[in-house]
Design a protein around this motif. Structure first.
Motif, mmCIF file in Angstrom:
data_model
loop_
_atom_site.group_PDB
_atom_site.id
_atom_site.type_symbol
_atom_site.label_atom_id
_atom_site.label_comp_id
_atom_site.label_asym_id
_atom_site.label_seq_id
_atom_site.Cartn_x
_atom_site.Cartn_y
_atom_site.Cartn_z
ATOM 1 N N ASP A 142 0.986 -1.321 -0.066
ATOM 2 C CA ASP A 142 0.037 0.209 0.137
ATOM 3 C C ASP A 142 0.840 1.241 0.109
ATOM 4 O O ASP A 142 0.510 2.064 -0.856
ATOM 5 N N TYR A 143 1.721 1.205 1.041
ATOM 6 C CA TYR A 143 2.767 2.508 0.993
ATOM 7 C C TYR A 143 3.490 2.723 -0.393
ATOM 8 O O TYR A 143 3.925 3.826 -0.781
ATOM 9 N N LYS A 144 4.000 1.516 -0.617
ATOM 10 C CA LYS A 144 4.827 1.378 -1.965
ATOM 11 C C LYS A 144 4.173 2.047 -3.026
ATOM 12 O O LYS A 144 4.658 2.669 -4.169
ATOM 13 N N SER A 145 2.667 1.813 -3.208
ATOM 14 C CA SER A 145 2.159 2.081 -4.382
ATOM 15 C C SER A 145 1.561 3.419 -4.245
ATOM 16 O O SER A 145 1.582 4.352 -5.382
ATOM 17 N N LYS A 146 1.412 3.987 -3.015
ATOM 18 C CA LYS A 146 0.960 5.379 -2.966
ATOM 19 C C LYS A 146 2.078 6.234 -3.050
ATOM 20 O O LYS A 146 2.167 7.428 -3.383
ATOM 21 N N TYR A 147 3.337 5.811 -2.168
ATOM 22 C CA TYR A 147 4.487 6.721 -2.314
ATOM 23 C C TYR A 147 5.685 5.761 -3.154
ATOM 24 O O TYR A 147 6.736 5.592 -2.365
ATOM 25 N N PRO A 148 5.545 5.741 -4.351
ATOM 26 C CA PRO A 148 6.604 4.954 -5.016
ATOM 27 C C PRO A 148 8.130 5.774 -4.926
ATOM 28 O O PRO A 148 9.174 5.183 -5.205
ATOM 29 N N GLU A 149 7.876 7.002 -4.782
ATOM 30 C CA GLU A 149 8.928 7.820 -4.444
ATOM 31 C C GLU A 149 9.012 8.887 -3.496
ATOM 32 O O GLU A 149 7.630 9.357 -3.102
ATOM 33 N N LEU A 150 9.816 9.112 -2.848
ATOM 34 C CA LEU A 150 9.770 10.159 -1.451
ATOM 35 C C LEU A 150 10.861 11.235 -1.557
ATOM 36 O O LEU A 150 11.798 10.961 -2.530
ATOM 37 N N THR A 151 10.570 12.437 -1.288
ATOM 38 C CA THR A 151 11.402 13.340 -1.637
ATOM 39 C C THR A 151 11.847 14.148 -0.205
ATOM 40 O O THR A 151 10.957 14.314 0.711
ATOM 41 N N PHE A 152 13.121 14.069 0.009
ATOM 42 C CA PHE A 152 13.702 14.229 1.314
ATOM 43 C C PHE A 152 14.625 15.792 1.093
ATOM 44 O O PHE A 152 15.397 15.850 0.388
ATOM 45 N N ALA A 153 14.072 16.791 1.712
ATOM 46 C CA ALA A 153 14.718 18.117 1.632
ATOM 47 C C ALA A 153 15.752 18.605 2.512
ATOM 48 O O ALA A 153 15.586 18.165 3.983
ATOM 49 N N VAL A 154 16.873 19.068 2.423
ATOM 50 C CA VAL A 154 17.616 19.613 3.233
ATOM 51 C C VAL A 154 18.118 21.022 2.954
ATOM 52 O O VAL A 154 18.150 21.476 1.553
ATOM 53 N N VAL A 155 18.354 21.864 3.851
ATOM 54 C CA VAL A 155 18.730 23.291 3.842
ATOM 55 C C VAL A 155 20.405 23.294 3.660
ATOM 56 O O VAL A 155 20.950 22.771 4.729
ATOM 57 N N ILE A 197 17.724 19.792 -2.529
ATOM 58 C CA ILE A 197 18.653 20.719 -1.859
ATOM 59 C C ILE A 197 17.629 22.018 -1.804
ATOM 60 O O ILE A 197 17.852 22.528 -3.085
ATOM 61 N N ALA A 198 17.263 22.454 -0.713
ATOM 62 C CA ALA A 198 16.198 23.645 -0.573
ATOM 63 C C ALA A 198 17.024 24.819 -0.704
ATOM 64 O O ALA A 198 18.192 24.752 -0.237
ATOM 65 N N ASN A 199 16.266 25.975 -1.333
ATOM 66 C CA ASN A 199 17.165 27.455 -1.298
ATOM 67 C C ASN A 199 17.369 27.790 -0.065
ATOM 68 O O ASN A 199 18.348 28.422 0.440
ATOM 69 N N ASP A 200 16.107 27.796 0.815
ATOM 70 C CA ASP A 200 16.194 28.109 2.262
ATOM 71 C C ASP A 200 14.991 27.359 3.056
ATOM 72 O O ASP A 200 14.370 26.428 2.372
ATOM 73 N N ALA A 243 12.271 28.413 4.269
ATOM 74 C CA ALA A 243 10.907 28.741 3.656
ATOM 75 C C ALA A 243 10.418 27.684 2.714
ATOM 76 O O ALA A 243 9.423 27.470 2.677
ATOM 77 N N ALA A 244 11.384 27.264 1.552
ATOM 78 C CA ALA A 244 11.319 26.483 0.797
ATOM 79 C C ALA A 244 10.854 25.032 1.310
ATOM 80 O O ALA A 244 9.899 24.456 0.755
ATOM 81 N N VAL A 245 11.733 24.622 2.435
ATOM 82 C CA VAL A 245 11.225 23.213 2.959
ATOM 83 C C VAL A 245 9.908 23.207 3.814
ATOM 84 O O VAL A 245 9.011 22.409 3.553
ATOM 85 N N ILE A 246 9.458 24.566 4.348
ATOM 86 C CA ILE A 246 8.233 24.572 4.886
ATOM 87 C C ILE A 246 7.196 24.731 3.996
ATOM 88 O O ILE A 246 6.232 23.825 4.114
ATOM 89 N N GLU A 247 7.366 25.633 2.932
ATOM 90 C CA GLU A 247 6.026 25.315 1.932
ATOM 91 C C GLU A 247 5.983 24.190 1.191
ATOM 92 O O GLU A 247 4.771 23.728 0.592
ATOM 93 N N GLY A 248 7.222 23.316 1.041
ATOM 94 C CA GLY A 248 7.260 22.356 0.264
ATOM 95 C C GLY A 248 6.528 21.131 0.923
ATOM 96 O O GLY A 248 5.713 20.413 0.591
ATOM 97 N N GLN A 249 6.686 21.062 2.423
ATOM 98 C CA GLN A 249 5.828 20.112 3.349
ATOM 99 C C GLN A 249 4.436 20.480 3.153
ATOM 100 O O GLN A 249 3.621 19.676 3.188
ATOM 101 N N ARG A 250 4.035 21.857 3.546
ATOM 102 C CA ARG A 250 2.704 22.240 3.305
ATOM 103 C C ARG A 250 1.887 21.696 2.022
ATOM 104 O O ARG A 250 0.958 21.213 2.318
ATOM 105 N N ALA A 251 2.748 21.851 0.865
ATOM 106 C CA ALA A 251 2.047 21.473 -0.231
ATOM 107 C C ALA A 251 1.984 20.180 -0.336
ATOM 108 O O ALA A 251 1.504 19.673 -1.646
ATOM 109 N N GLY A 252 2.767 19.112 0.338
ATOM 110 C CA GLY A 252 2.978 17.847 0.128
ATOM 111 C C GLY A 252 3.935 17.570 -0.685
ATOM 112 O O GLY A 252 4.068 16.100 -1.303
ATOM 113 N N ASN A 253 4.638 18.259 -1.541
ATOM 114 C CA ASN A 253 5.707 17.991 -2.478
ATOM 115 C C ASN A 253 7.058 17.655 -1.693
ATOM 116 O O ASN A 253 7.829 16.905 -2.371
#
Length: 313
Positions: free
Chosen positions: A26-39, A70-73, A75-85
């Motif tokens: 189930d989780y592999k079909s729903k999330y075949p890829e994950l994005t890990f962000a770092v500043v 690799i996030a620019n700052d 704020a980009a991480v915060i907004e990326g998680q808010r959007a689910g990206n």
């Protein structure tokens, strides 16, 4: 048809196996890829070299592809998680608190354990040792280098510390206050004389952005010679600050959350080479944490926000 205890047990075992396999699928079909962000606390190529082996280790452990962003700052991480990206992120304490205060559904599950076993660090103000400055009281009208508006050690804690000294308006006290964009850039600005004092993170003399930069030979004197630890002086050190968290989206499947947390906690032994590259010999491993561990940081952010509103009014 005769139904005996053995057939019932076999059927139950088969159903349990099928359910378990289905859950994993189930989780592999729903999330075949994950994005890990770092500043980046260092230049982009350094971040990639440091993090890529660990991200590959996570991909193997989770059974899905994990992409490094690799996030620019912050704020980009915060907004990326808010959007689910962004599903997984490395936060600073202040940026995680900011994310929570602004309604991002994010949950902390771990933070770093330092080499000495502690799970915190300090915000410090550096000056060049060749300068005459021994305290912040002597630096009115001089230029201050900060990191990022959402940086813990590079903006929020420094403003809190300045307020305790009676400096509630940093922009009014210093000649210029500049956001340099990263911890490395703040140190570079100080080394090059662009600013006279810089805020940064520091755990001890051998574990800090400054130490990492000196080890890489990134800091040079005007004559081209390598700068040394003795070329910098700390003029103020804060109270301990909790290490920033690793956090995942709150709405991820529970089994995926469990798998992510386990992969992190197992990394020092199961993914030793990747962990060693990531930690640069300065960390013992990961400490299991919860979101509530950063409640104190939320109060800090509220305090800094109040300072900002007071200045604007």
């Amino acid at each position: 048809m005769t139904i005996n205890r053995r057939s019932v047990l076999l059927t139950a075992a088969a159903l349990a196996f099928t359910a378990s396999a289905a859950t994993a699928q189930d989780y592999k079909s729903k999330y075949p890829e994950l994005t890990f962000a770092v500043v980046p606390a260092e230049n982009a190529s350094g971040v990639t070299e440091r993090w890529s082996p660990f991200v590959a280790y996570l991909s193997k452990e989770l059974g899905v592809k994990v992409n490094l962003r690799i996030a620019n700052d912050y704020a980009a991480v915060i907004e990326g998680q808010r959007a689910g990206n962004i599903q997984l992120a490395s936060y600073g304490s202040a940026s995680f608190a900011r994310a929570r205060l602004t309604g991002v559904k994010t949950e902390a599950f771990a933070n770093d354990i330092n080499k000495d076993g502690s799970t915190g660090y300090y915000s410090v103000f550096f000056v060049k040792a060749s300068s005459p400055y021994k305290s912040i009281d002597e630096m009115k009208g001089k230029n201050l280098g900060l990191v990022d508006p959402n940086s813990t050690s590079g903006n929020n804690v420094p403003r809190f510390e300045l307020d305790k000294m009676g400096i509630s308006d940093a922009e009014g006290y210093f000649g210029k206050v500049v956001f340099t964009g990263s911890h490395e850039n703040a140190i570079l600005a100080l080394a090059q004389g662009t600013v006279d004092i810089a805020a940064n993170q520091w755990t001890n003399d051998n574990d800090s952005t400054l130490a990492q930069m000196l080890n890489k030979g990134m800091l040079k004197n005007a004559d081209g010679s390598a700068m040394k630890k003795e070329d910098f002086r700390i003029v103020h050190k804060s109270a301990p600050v909790i290490n920033g968290p690793y956090a995942y989206n709150a709405d991820l499947p529970e089994d995926l959350k469990t798998a992510i947390a386990k992969a992190f906690l197992d990394a020092p032994t199961k993914g030793k080479a990747a962990f060693d590259r990531l930690s640069d010999g300065q960390k013992q491993g990961f400490h299991a944490a919860t979101t509530k561990d950063w409640d104190g940081t939320i109060e800090l952010i509220r305090f800094v926000d109040a300072l900002r509103k007071k200045k604007a009014s």
